[in-house]
Write an enzyme that holds these catalytic residues in place. Structure first.
Site, PDB file in Angstrom:
ATOM      1  CG  HIS A   1      60.737   8.747  -2.596  1.00  0.00           C
ATOM      2  ND1 HIS A   1      59.722   9.338  -3.313  1.00  0.00           N
ATOM      3  CD2 HIS A   1      61.272   7.810  -3.449  1.00  0.00           C
ATOM      4  CE1 HIS A   1      59.642   8.814  -4.520  1.00  0.00           C
ATOM      5  NE2 HIS A   1      60.563   7.867  -4.624  1.00  0.00           N
TER       6      HIS A   1
ATOM      7  CG  ASP B   1      56.715  10.903  -3.022  1.00  0.00           C
ATOM      8  OD1 ASP B   1      56.021  11.912  -3.182  1.00  0.00           O
ATOM      9  OD2 ASP B   1      57.941  10.949  -2.764  1.00  0.00           O
TER      10      ASP B   1
ATOM     11  CB  SER C   1      59.252   5.725  -6.764  1.00  0.00           C
ATOM     12  OG  SER C   1      60.258   6.614  -7.177  1.00  0.00           O
TER      13      SER C   1
END
Length: 294
Positions: free
Chosen positions: A232, A171, A147
């Site tokens: 996610h 991601d 992230s």
């Protein structure tokens, strides 16, 4: 946005950043937690520019270096760190360094996002000091970020004295990062790989690495997921699984449209794994299962 245990929290992307936190003298001082096969469960803290913290640790400059950086609202004990660290040490005798940047990560998302350049810059300087001080081979350095952490490792790779061998972006965060000049790019390592699982919402849907993988179209819902935070976090679960078995065979796509529709039928290239010598380029798609090992 998810916290360290994948619990969603409402985020205001128009919220004002915490200027006092961002300008604090030590706001970019990450903590570096070392795990090895000698201490797989109990972290040893290595402090930047304190040589004794290295000599008193299990760090071995002759072994590969794997670095893991968590995302927003996480800390060093976040699930991504635990899963990936365990997978690495179960399969490879390495120095695993978990970057804990919880002081910034626990602030509002806008502040944490604005602080990522400092987090990545500090990590880059730390790695340069670590290898210069205690040994290490830049061709054995692999940076892994989830992230916001994906952009942090990208920045670190552009800050280090020498270019790392590999960066794996799990991601990479989308909000406030599309078009951001600090975002992950191919100059961060000799080989940069991105695994997209929640594109267009919490993650980025754009190709930004040497090799971009879009499992199950690269967006929500991932198989077995009902909320976006699950999609996610699926990125690091897939990566951890790939370290054990390297079974995710992807096929090359002509463009991201094919990837987003999971209609790729080109040459094969495996997604994930921890091979430091891995090299490749292109956009790839594949299908996975609903549950571990996927």
């Amino acid at each position: 946005m998810p916290d360290g245990e994948d619990i969603p929290h409402l985020v205001d992307l128009q919220e004002e950043p915490d200027v006092e936190l961002l300008t604090a003298r030590d706001s970019n001082h990450n903590q570096y937690w070392l795990y090895t096969r000698s201490n797989p469960d109990t972290a040893q803290i290595i402090t930047y520019e304190e040589k004794e913290s290295i000599t008193n640790s299990s760090y071995n400059g002759k072994k590969p270096i794997k670095v893991i950086v968590h995302g927003w609202n996480n800390d060093g004990n976040a699930n991504v760190n635990r899963m990936v660290k365990t997978a690495i040490l179960d399969t490879l005798d390495a120095n695993v360094i978990v970057v804990d940047w919880k002081r910034l990560a626990s602030s509002n998302y806008v502040s944490a996002s604005n602080g990522i350049p400092a987090v990545g810059d500090h990590l880059g300087h730390f790695l340069t000091w670590l290898i210069d001080t205690a040994g290490g081979d830049w061709n054995e350095v692999h940076l892994i970020g989830f992230s916001l952490g994906a952009h942090a490792v990208g920045i670190a790779g552009r800050t280090t004295k020498r270019k790392p061998a590999r960066v794996t972006a799990l991601d990479p965060a989308g909000p406030l990062w599309v078009g951001n000049p600090h975002a992950l790019n191919t100059s961060s390592a000799h080989y940069v790989e991105a695994i997209h699982t929640d594109g267009g919402f919490l993650g980025m849907s754009e190709a930004l690495a040497h090799a971009d993988f879009f499992p199950n179209s690269g967006k929500h819902p991932q198989p077995g997921c009902w909320i976006s935070t699950c999609s996610h976090s699926r990125s690091y679960r897939l990566f951890a699984s790939s370290i054990y078995t390297d079974h995710f065979v992807a096929k090359r796509c002509n463009d991201t449209t094919e990837a987003h529709n999971n209609q790729c039928n080109g040459s094969e290239f495996n997604m994930g794994n921890c091979d430091i010598n891995k090299r490749g380029s292109g956009i790839y798609g594949l299908s996975t299962e609903r549950k571990w090992p996927f």
